[in-house]
Motif scaffolding. Structure first.
Motif, mmCIF file in Angstrom:
data_model
loop_
_atom_site.group_PDB
_atom_site.id
_atom_site.type_symbol
_atom_site.label_atom_id
_atom_site.label_comp_id
_atom_site.label_asym_id
_atom_site.label_seq_id
_atom_site.Cartn_x
_atom_site.Cartn_y
_atom_site.Cartn_z
ATOM 1 N N ILE A 164 -8.067 0.034 4.349
ATOM 2 C CA ILE A 164 -7.273 -1.055 3.778
ATOM 3 C C ILE A 164 -7.616 -2.329 4.548
ATOM 4 C CG2 ILE A 164 -4.902 -1.928 3.629
ATOM 5 C CD1 ILE A 164 -4.127 1.116 3.258
ATOM 6 N N ILE B 37 -4.187 -5.010 -5.155
ATOM 7 C CA ILE B 37 -5.235 -4.265 -4.437
ATOM 8 C C ILE B 37 -6.453 -4.084 -5.325
ATOM 9 C CG2 ILE B 37 -5.834 -2.157 -3.182
ATOM 10 C CD1 ILE B 37 -2.937 -1.704 -2.590
ATOM 11 N N THR C 278 0.799 -1.233 0.000
ATOM 12 C CA THR C 278 0.000 0.000 0.000
ATOM 13 C C THR C 278 0.826 1.274 0.000
ATOM 14 O OG1 THR C 278 -0.031 0.157 2.404
ATOM 15 C CG2 THR C 278 -1.783 -1.149 1.381
#
Lengths: 408, 408, 408, 408
Positions: B279, B308, B191
């Motif tokens: 997240i 993702i 991330t």
């Protein structure tokens, strides 16, 4: 208000779990007609347990379990509580100490609550005539349980005893947080020494040891752990601590705390390797972990400061706290475990006393675990008092956890 | 050197325990003539276990245990090792995945080594004709063991399986440190998000969860723990974390990692309460902890970044890592557990494979613990490789620990 | 969407401070008619700064500041933004690297934004004819500022440059948290090595070093700090770290990260003392901290793994990450600083660019601090985006703080 | 030995830096013929400073700087040291407190050493006739310095004063570690309350506040920070603490410690929002941070425990430690800062006293920083006493740090 009563009021303020149980006991009187014999550290938190038992209808007879941990004003306040009789006195002689234990037993109790199995030991050696009347007992410490198990293995334990110490609610809070915080603050206050940057040696990486290690680490110490178990040693290593033998630790340590429950963990050869000005203390139950008899026999000591005896070996000062007794209880400034952890441990004692009175007659001599539902209930009451809500399993989740045919 | 071999060389460098066992296996060939069937994550560390088993004289047949965790260059390198046959392929179809499991079983192995009980499940459902030849098995994960126990409770488990996961050496290192470090770094790298200052939600306070909580805390996160067990919840509370229900955590969390081993831990009602840009990831074995089927069925997702997937709910972005599969293995940049912890877990596997071949014939179907002496020996080999010396009990100490008549 | 644009979209999601400034810039166009020359690491977060400057009305010409940190898809996406021209290419030759710097300067910018003073250095050496047109500059790194101050001390710096790095908002977040988290995760992911239990050596206890030390400690490492400043060394000691010379650290370290900004911090004599399998990396700006030229000249290396070169010295493997370049940017898997810290640093860059254009004409050549009100405003915007409220001084408190006649 | 002398012996054991200076002073007698007036907390560590000054040849006249921090046995022991005259008495009246300050000044000192500027304040208000004889002064605390700067800004400060508090060696050790550890242990011992799991509110994130926050966090507290500076607030946030206004903190906090140096940080509106049983304490210099006058005027208090006054507001107990005075000094069990940090701070005082006597005559009235070489020398002596070796810049490195023409 008198000082003993004030201390009890202070403690009660941070003991919501016992508070909840007291309300229930007052309403239901489950201990009515029972006599409870106790030998515990006599200070305010114990007193809140005692008044809870008395609120349940019991007559309580109590003395101390360590010659140095009794607070006289609390002992007096306890004696003033209806249904309670207290025989403890601080710094009494060994003779008076055991006489007080006998006074408790003279009352012919049905249940014993021990912290170090003094009552049970006495019952099985000098007072066997009283054994018949005992329904069961509760024991508070690791060390006491350990010795009770050895006794049971020898077939020598005559009644059922609940190992309050062995239960998750005790080990994870009383040992980890209680001993951790209180031993650390007792060392700090007694010595006025800085923890940050120091080599802080913890002997034993059980529940007490790991709590203490984590907290000393949290204050900036370099923590050394000594162990005899390879797995615990490796755990300590990966948790970031320095694992080594005591022989090596002796050379670098600044502050030592023993938590092993064993004897002679620090002894002559270690003393000789130590640096000038080291600080040695014990957080295990008995004063056998540091070999003080050797120091006494071979060196002149002097009281360098309240609760600190200094011995000189090869021109180096070896400073022993509280004569090697429980540092968090036996130092002049130590207060014992924090109130909140004793609330949990004593809630177990209160509920287990009730339990053993009900279930004891059906049990043979031996060591029993705290019933799981009692253990969980104490955690639940505590979470409720904190306003903390947790999740519950859904039906779907219960089903999932019990099945083995749901694929990847 | 080819990339698969280079990766194996890299891993071997940090696996001293398997190295020690390999030397012994090479000299003694304890597995000569045996066929071992395996379904594990195919990457360099597994490969070092496989070559160790082959060094012991076994023929090894292996495939993956997760469609996304196979590294093709390592699979090829493994297939080049003498005595090893590897059938795994990254990102293969579900059909090919199960076909590879059948290829392993087709070889008629005597022992199975699983990570998630795929081989055992297949043996007991579609390939029961092979059961007679199996001496025993080893299972790597919490989740696999849990399902095996359910299966054994139903009387459905036909051979002995060693629960490698349930042993102290596995739980305290693989789960705490392995999952902790690798899940955290996988989230960070995937991330590019900061951990410091964030609300970091850990679902489950078992071994995996507490490792992860401690490490996120160590980087400066505000850690939230959700639990269903009041005692674990209270432990998390006293360790300094914020304990609450998932319903509450959903409202404040920035980053979520599930470690419960259960299903639907984060579901529709939680998604709806979340902040923009959250997240979500999973560090439990199966991809059932986050309810992705609901997202897939009801929302359009897009791939916002490698590994993702972003779903939009009420104008808020919900970012899911690795499709809810094991975040430390299934993300593009994840490398699985750190090498050193797999050295410990796989050393157990190597020694337990040897053990079950010797002892399995005498055991009935069911789940067995890792023998204590194997568990301890792995810790001892590791400590030796680190040059760490620990203490041993003296005779006096052994005596003390076994007696109950030594007073206060 | 193309991958560069997706990356920018991802970054924008976690950059609320730049988002706030972009709104203001779009409305007010304070940079209309200006040309900004930039040499920064080309990845998504930088791109969000660049689009913010373009939103303010500027034409932006940009190239990379490190041959290995450019992400080509982001470079292409940037080049597609209105008003932006990007010349960077990953892994270009040294020649092409400097040619791109010249292309930026060819546009005759009025303001420079540097990360390592490449533009300013080139302007003052080979392109002095362009100096007249420059109003001022901004510099991002500690190292760049250090060299600019040396240059100013020599009277050689011809225009005002704002030392964005020297300001509290940069040092306390970008250096401490940005370098700390990203260097640590880059080491973890690149090596797949465990941090728990390791000897983790941090060279330098400045802002970068102390962030890194704290985080490695938070994961369970035993942290060693090397320093040249006695006060910082003592701080590290009391914070719980092991302070020693690099000569001593070389003997015990498992993982090394340099953060000193100086040259040859780890050199031949240290390499020779190291253990087999050590991991060396650099988090300082330039690749001079580890003496790689000596390794290259004297030893054969091989690429053991993505971004890892292994050299063999006396039969021991010395593993160097990313050729000693910035480990968090130059490794294959490194993503640079976390998005949220770059949001703060780049907000300063955006506001300082605006400021220097307004105020630069009145300033002489030299290094200037970020104006305090800009620094504070970035903190305030960030707190607001987090929903965090803080206290304000009451009138009584302001009065108290300004008086000296209020007694004990 | 008498108790005061024993206490001094204990402190001396952990003060190696003053020990080194004492040796030098004894040999060189740099303070011969000087009179030093002091107002500091009178306990063992201060006494070791005083005997060091006396060893340098000075006559020392000293009193306390806080009515509650004097230890009478140490005061008496000090008075027995050759060349030392001590006028302090514990718990004396306000009148006696100021009379003792006058007694010190009556001796016509040439140098003042203050902790809270009591001597300097008195000199500039009621004893201006003595100003001419003063060469200079040293001030120990943040708060004192702050007020001295205000005084200097008004042109009212008549002689040079060295701001011992403002120097790195003081701030980074005395404030961070000294206040951090001692305030925390004082709260623990005075209340017997658990820190783990508690909401621990720290007002102010300066050096004192951040030390305290880190340590409470290290024991498992959930730390709340209140601030007025947005940058410090953001630092606290990213360090993992909860930043909020005092109005919000008041609602959730269990334990509060103020470290702001400002007035009325906790006041009526906050008291009203607090939970039953909260614990309030102050670690800032003066007892103005908690609005105790309001409590005194409006509520009945009672002494619930040594050093704890309880007030009842809306049926909730508000527990105030040490009347809002410095919690680490003024509680019955508090010992003040750990010995080792006072060794550093007092080494600065000793060296600065020497310095101001030599250099003071050439300086005008105002606040001066500790000379850098004195500051560094204290760190160096301490490192040497620890056996810690650090690196030195090589010639190549010095050259590198001073050049700006060495490229990427």
């Amino acid at each position: 208000m008198k000082s003993g009563e004030l201390k009890m009021g202070w403690a009660r303020q941070y003991m919501p779990v016992l508070g909840e149980i007291r309300k229930k006991f007052e309403a239901e009187k489950p201990l009515a007609g029972q006599k409870i014999g106790m030998a515990l550290h006599i200070e305010a938190k114990t007193a809140v347990l005692v008044e809870t038992l008395a609120a349940g209808g019991a007559e309580v007879y109590i003395t101390g379990c360590n010659p140095l941990s009794t607070q006289d004003d609390v002992a007096e306040a306890l004696d003033r509580v209806k249904g309670v009789h207290c025989y403890a006195q601080r710094a009494c002689s060994n003779e008076d100490y055991y006489a007080a234990i006998d006074k408790v037993l003279d009352q012919n109790p049905t249940v014993t609550i021990d912290d170090g199995m003094d009552l049970i030991h006495r019952l099985h050696t000098g007072r066997r005539e009283l054994l018949d009347n005992i329904v069961g007992g509760c024991e508070e410490t690791t060390t006491g349980i350990h010795r009770l198990r050895a006794m049971a293995a020898d077939g020598a334990l005559e009644f059922p005893v609940i190992a309050v110490n062995d239960t998750p609610m005790k080990r994870c809070f009383d040992n980890v947080h209680g001993t951790g915080e209180s031993a650390l603050s007792a060392v700090m206050i007694t010595t006025n020494s800085l923890i940050g940057g120091k080599w802080f040696v913890v002997a034993g990486y059980g529940y007490c040891g790991r709590g203490l290690a984590k907290m000393a680490h949290g204050l900036g110490a370099k923590v050394v752990v000594t162990e005899i178990d390879p797995r615990r040693a490796l755990e300590a290593h990966m948790d970031g601590y320095h694992v080594m033998s005591m022989a090596e630790a002796a050379k670098i340590g600044d502050i030592f705390v023993t938590t092993t429950g064993n004897t002679s963990v620090i002894s002559e050869k270690d003393f000789r390797n130590m640096k000038d000005g080291v600080i040695l203390s014990n957080a295990g139950h008995f004063n056998v972990e540091i070999d003080i008899p050797w120091l006494e026999a071979n060196k002149d000591g002097y009281e360098a400061r309240d609760s600190i005896e200094t011995y000189i070996i090869d021109n180096k000062r070896i400073n022993i706290l509280a004569e090697g007794r429980l540092v968090n209880l036996a130092t002049m400034k130590g207060m014992g475990h924090p109130i909140e952890v004793m609330d949990l441990s004593f809630a177990l004692q209160a509920l287990c006393s009730d339990y053993i009175l009900r279930e004891g007659p059906g049990l043979t001599g031996g060591v029993y675990e705290v019933p799981n539902e009692i253990d969980v209930s104490v955690a639940s009451i505590k979470l409720k008092s904190l306003g903390v809500e947790i999740d519950r399993l859904t039906e779907e989740q219960e089903h999932y956890m019990n099945s083995w045919d749901i694929g990847t």
